[in-house]
Scaffold this motif. Structure first.
Motif, PDB file in Angstrom:
ATOM      1  N   MET A  40       5.436   2.025  -9.579  1.00 28.66           N
ATOM      2  CA  MET A  40       4.358   2.584  -9.141  1.00 28.66           C
ATOM      3  C   MET A  40       3.209   2.124  -8.759  1.00 28.66           C
ATOM      4  SD  MET A  40       4.828   5.080 -10.521  1.00 28.66           S
ATOM      5  CE  MET A  40       2.971   5.778 -11.672  1.00 28.66           C
ATOM      6  N   HIS A  41       3.177   0.731  -8.866  1.00 32.87           N
ATOM      7  CA  HIS A  41       2.345  -0.758  -9.058  1.00 32.87           C
ATOM      8  C   HIS A  41       2.066  -0.583  -7.327  1.00 32.87           C
ATOM      9  CE1 HIS A  41       2.360  -3.548 -12.313  1.00 32.87           C
ATOM     10  NE2 HIS A  41       1.964  -2.107 -12.658  1.00 32.87           N
ATOM     11  N   HIS A  42       3.490  -0.325  -6.535  1.00 27.84           N
ATOM     12  CA  HIS A  42       3.158  -0.751  -5.312  1.00 27.84           C
ATOM     13  C   HIS A  42       2.180   1.651  -4.721  1.00 27.84           C
ATOM     14  CE1 HIS A  42       4.769   1.573  -1.274  1.00 27.84           C
ATOM     15  NE2 HIS A  42       5.345  -0.178  -0.830  1.00 27.84           N
ATOM     16  N   ALA A  43       2.444   2.142  -5.450  1.00 27.26           N
ATOM     17  CA  ALA A  43       1.893   3.715  -5.126  1.00 27.26           C
ATOM     18  C   ALA A  43      -0.283   3.530  -4.801  1.00 27.26           C
ATOM     19  CB  ALA A  43       2.538   4.338  -5.405  1.00 27.26           C
ATOM     20  N   PHE A  44       0.640   2.636  -5.954  1.00 30.10           N
ATOM     21  CA  PHE A  44      -1.639   2.179  -6.541  1.00 30.10           C
ATOM     22  C   PHE A  44      -1.758   1.702  -5.409  1.00 30.10           C
ATOM     23  CE2 PHE A  44      -0.238   2.413 -11.605  1.00 30.10           C
ATOM     24  CZ  PHE A  44      -0.244   3.932 -11.258  1.00 30.10           C
ATOM     25  N   ARG A  45      -1.490   0.197  -5.197  1.00 31.23           N
ATOM     26  CA  ARG A  45      -1.858  -0.932  -4.185  1.00 31.23           C
ATOM     27  C   ARG A  45      -1.555   0.567  -2.395  1.00 31.23           C
ATOM     28  NH1 ARG A  45       1.657  -4.328  -6.507  1.00 31.23           N
ATOM     29  NH2 ARG A  45      -0.268  -6.286  -7.445  1.00 31.23           N
ATOM     30  N   ARG A  46      -0.826   1.252  -2.029  1.00 29.54           N
ATOM     31  CA  ARG A  46      -0.728   1.693  -1.151  1.00 29.54           C
ATOM     32  C   ARG A  46      -2.202   2.638  -1.181  1.00 29.54           C
ATOM     33  NH1 ARG A  46       3.163   5.534  -2.200  1.00 29.54           N
ATOM     34  NH2 ARG A  46       1.730   6.603  -3.125  1.00 29.54           N
ATOM     35  N   ASP A  47      -2.507   3.162  -1.380  1.00 28.97           N
ATOM     36  CA  ASP A  47      -2.693   4.644  -1.595  1.00 28.97           C
ATOM     37  C   ASP A  47      -4.079   4.527  -2.257  1.00 28.97           C
ATOM     38  OD1 ASP A  47      -1.307   6.773  -2.423  1.00 28.97           O
ATOM     39  OD2 ASP A  47      -2.502   7.386  -3.842  1.00 28.97           O
ATOM     40  N   LEU A  48      -4.526   2.970  -2.602  1.00 27.71           N
ATOM     41  CA  LEU A  48      -6.274   2.693  -2.126  1.00 27.71           C
ATOM     42  C   LEU A  48      -6.163   2.155  -0.785  1.00 27.71           C
ATOM     43  CD1 LEU A  48      -7.302   1.004  -5.563  1.00 27.71           C
ATOM     44  CD2 LEU A  48      -8.121   2.837  -4.503  1.00 27.71           C
ATOM     45  N   ALA A  49      -4.997   1.419  -0.547  1.00 27.44           N
ATOM     46  CA  ALA A  49      -5.365   0.997   1.146  1.00 27.44           C
ATOM     47  C   ALA A  49      -5.392   1.913   2.451  1.00 27.44           C
ATOM     48  CB  ALA A  49      -3.585   0.245   1.742  1.00 27.44           C
ATOM     49  N   ALA A 201       5.611   8.903  -5.399  1.00 27.17           N
ATOM     50  CA  ALA A 201       5.608   7.542  -5.408  1.00 27.17           C
ATOM     51  C   ALA A 201       6.702   6.505  -4.938  1.00 27.17           C
ATOM     52  CB  ALA A 201       7.048   7.617  -7.360  1.00 27.17           C
ATOM     53  N   VAL A 202       8.151   7.254  -4.257  1.00 33.18           N
ATOM     54  CA  VAL A 202       8.169   7.128  -3.036  1.00 33.18           C
ATOM     55  C   VAL A 202       8.166   6.549  -1.540  1.00 33.18           C
ATOM     56  CG1 VAL A 202      10.724   7.715  -4.364  1.00 33.18           C
ATOM     57  CG2 VAL A 202       9.566   8.685  -2.343  1.00 33.18           C
ATOM     58  N   LYS A 203       6.539   7.142  -1.299  1.00 35.35           N
ATOM     59  CA  LYS A 203       5.949   7.332   0.009  1.00 35.35           C
ATOM     60  C   LYS A 203       5.521   6.100   0.455  1.00 35.35           C
ATOM     61  CE  LYS A 203       1.643   8.077   2.452  1.00 35.35           C
ATOM     62  NZ  LYS A 203      -0.318   8.340   1.948  1.00 35.35           N
ATOM     63  N   GLY A 204       6.231   5.818   1.694  1.00 36.87           N
ATOM     64  CA  GLY A 204       5.847   4.531   2.659  1.00 36.87           C
ATOM     65  C   GLY A 204       6.726   3.433   1.715  1.00 36.87           C
ATOM     66  N   ARG A 233       3.921  15.826   2.149  1.00 34.11           N
ATOM     67  CA  ARG A 233       3.338  15.519   3.384  1.00 34.11           C
ATOM     68  C   ARG A 233       2.566  16.180   4.099  1.00 34.11           C
ATOM     69  NH1 ARG A 233       9.101  14.925   3.914  1.00 34.11           N
ATOM     70  NH2 ARG A 233       8.986  16.363   5.201  1.00 34.11           N
ATOM     71  N   ARG A 234       2.328  17.896   3.800  1.00 29.63           N
ATOM     72  CA  ARG A 234       1.602  18.743   4.646  1.00 29.63           C
ATOM     73  C   ARG A 234       0.053  17.913   3.974  1.00 29.63           C
ATOM     74  NH1 ARG A 234       5.080  22.764   3.855  1.00 29.63           N
ATOM     75  NH2 ARG A 234       3.578  23.735   1.602  1.00 29.63           N
ATOM     76  N   GLY A 235      -0.402  18.179   2.562  1.00 29.28           N
ATOM     77  CA  GLY A 235      -1.124  17.448   2.026  1.00 29.28           C
ATOM     78  C   GLY A 235      -1.660  16.298   2.562  1.00 29.28           C
ATOM     79  N   GLU A 236      -0.742  15.119   3.124  1.00 31.96           N
ATOM     80  CA  GLU A 236      -1.293  13.515   3.028  1.00 31.96           C
ATOM     81  C   GLU A 236      -1.962  13.864   4.269  1.00 31.96           C
ATOM     82  OE1 GLU A 236       0.353  10.597   1.718  1.00 31.96           O
ATOM     83  OE2 GLU A 236      -0.463  12.056   0.773  1.00 31.96           O
ATOM     84  N   ARG A 237      -1.225  15.219   5.405  1.00 38.88           N
ATOM     85  CA  ARG A 237      -1.531  14.939   6.408  1.00 38.88           C
ATOM     86  C   ARG A 237      -3.332  15.219   6.903  1.00 38.88           C
ATOM     87  NH1 ARG A 237       3.699  16.503   8.192  1.00 38.88           N
ATOM     88  NH2 ARG A 237       3.712  18.778   7.241  1.00 38.88           N
ATOM     89  N   ARG A 238      -3.094  16.717   5.931  1.00 44.13           N
ATOM     90  CA  ARG A 238      -4.774  17.329   5.627  1.00 44.13           C
ATOM     91  C   ARG A 238      -5.459  15.845   5.284  1.00 44.13           C
ATOM     92  NH1 ARG A 238      -1.885  21.501   2.966  1.00 44.13           N
ATOM     93  NH2 ARG A 238      -2.424  20.699   1.094  1.00 44.13           N
ATOM     94  N   ASP A 243      -6.798   8.615   9.154  1.00 44.43           N
ATOM     95  CA  ASP A 243      -6.197   6.749   8.897  1.00 44.43           C
ATOM     96  C   ASP A 243      -6.359   6.448  10.437  1.00 44.43           C
ATOM     97  OD1 ASP A 243      -5.014   4.957   8.076  1.00 44.43           O
ATOM     98  OD2 ASP A 243      -3.969   5.896   6.582  1.00 44.43           O
ATOM     99  N   PRO A 244      -7.137   5.357  10.818  1.00 49.98           N
ATOM    100  CA  PRO A 244      -6.816   4.866  12.116  1.00 49.98           C
ATOM    101  C   PRO A 244      -5.128   4.321  11.703  1.00 49.98           C
ATOM    102  CG  PRO A 244      -7.594   3.848  10.505  1.00 49.98           C
ATOM    103  CD  PRO A 244      -7.642   4.724   8.992  1.00 49.98           C
ATOM    104  N   ASP A 245      -4.648   4.256  10.681  1.00 51.85           N
ATOM    105  CA  ASP A 245      -3.443   2.914  11.270  1.00 51.85           C
ATOM    106  C   ASP A 245      -1.880   3.637  10.926  1.00 51.85           C
ATOM    107  OD1 ASP A 245      -5.290   1.047  11.301  1.00 51.85           O
ATOM    108  OD2 ASP A 245      -4.896   0.122   9.243  1.00 51.85           O
ATOM    109  N   VAL A 246      -2.088   4.780  10.398  1.00 51.41           N
ATOM    110  CA  VAL A 246      -0.836   4.747   9.372  1.00 51.41           C
ATOM    111  C   VAL A 246      -0.558   6.595  10.290  1.00 51.41           C
ATOM    112  CG1 VAL A 246       0.724   6.663   7.767  1.00 51.41           C
ATOM    113  CG2 VAL A 246      -0.629   3.934   7.353  1.00 51.41           C
ATOM    114  N   ALA A 247       0.935   6.518  10.704  1.00 51.67           N
ATOM    115  CA  ALA A 247       1.272   8.004  10.742  1.00 51.67           C
ATOM    116  C   ALA A 247       1.421   8.754   9.958  1.00 51.67           C
ATOM    117  CB  ALA A 247       2.084   8.133  12.574  1.00 51.67           C
TER     118      ALA A 247
END
Length: 248
Positions: A40-49, A201-204, A233-238, A243-247
């Protein structure tokens, strides 16, 4: 998951091999396996970034993308609120009943830091709502600023928790204590919620993270994560299309 004999504290016991994920500040040794907390901590850091990267690059007039970002922020926000509320209601009080007076300062700090983060999250709520409703560049700049401050405060809090509060967990809680707490954290989760949260939770996570987590996370949860991944993933793409750094 492997265990080794632990005699460093002067008592016989086992030490679980701890999960180490990108960005994680620490993983204190001990008998508890709080892997899901680290996930969960990884996901929180990832999302805010991701929000910090994406907000300044999302065009102000693109209200469809701002609506998607607002919806995606809501998932992050709800999950973080659930996490912090459970800690405040169950985890910190249990530790406080067992630790020393000096150690209680760590737990007081955990709750205080939650209180400092809450107004920043509320300001982000307002910022995303304003952008989705149709705002201006100044509103986007304000949102970008408060997202950056939220990221800084939450990163500091998570590092403090991983270094100091997790050490108290390992010192004072048993495996049965932890199993009971995990059950309480998950008791209000509906199947619909799991289909949203599991792929989130497991994204990235990279191959090393999957190797560490594969034997820990129950098989049905991996199945739910896979089944929910296409819609997620559809929601992430929308939401993160700029996002300039992540595909995605």
């Amino acid at each position: 998951m492997t265990t080794t004999q632990n005699t460093t504290a002067g008592t016989a016991g086992t030490t679980v091999t701890q999960v180490r994920l990108p960005g994680q500040a620490a993983a204190p040794d001990g008998p508890i396996d709080p892997f899901m907390m680290y996930v969960m901590h990884h996901a929180f850091r990832r999302d805010l970034a991701g929000f910090v990267r994406c907000a300044p690059h999302t065009p102000v007039p693109d209200r469809a993308t701002w609506h998607a970002l607002q919806e995606r922020w809501s998932l992050f926000r709800e999950t973080l609120h659930h996490h912090h509320a459970g800690e405040d209601a169950w985890l910190w009080p249990l530790l406080e009943s067992r630790c020393t007076s000096a150690e209680k300062a760590v737990l007081d700090a955990m709750e205080a830091e939650h209180g400092q983060i809450d107004p920043l999250l509320a300001a982000c709520d307002d910022g995303f709502a304003a952008m989705a409703a149709g705002a201006d560049e100044r509103s986007r700049d304000n949102l970008t600023d408060v997202l950056g401050r939220t990221q800084e405060h939450l990163a500091t809090h998570l590092a403090h928790e991983e270094n100091d509060a997790l050490a108290l967990i390992q010192q004072y809680l048993s495996e049965d204590d932890w199993a009971t707490l995990e059950k309480r954290f998950g008791e209000d989760n509906r199947l619909r919620d799991l289909f949203r949260v599991a792929p989130w939770a497991v994204k990235g996570l990279d191959e090393d993270a999957y190797r560490q987590l594969r034997p820990r996370i129950p098989g049905p949860m991996w199945v739910i994560a896979r089944l929910g991944s296409r819609s997620f993933r559809r929601g992430e793409r929308r939401a993160f299309r700029y996002d300039p750094d992540v595909a995605i």
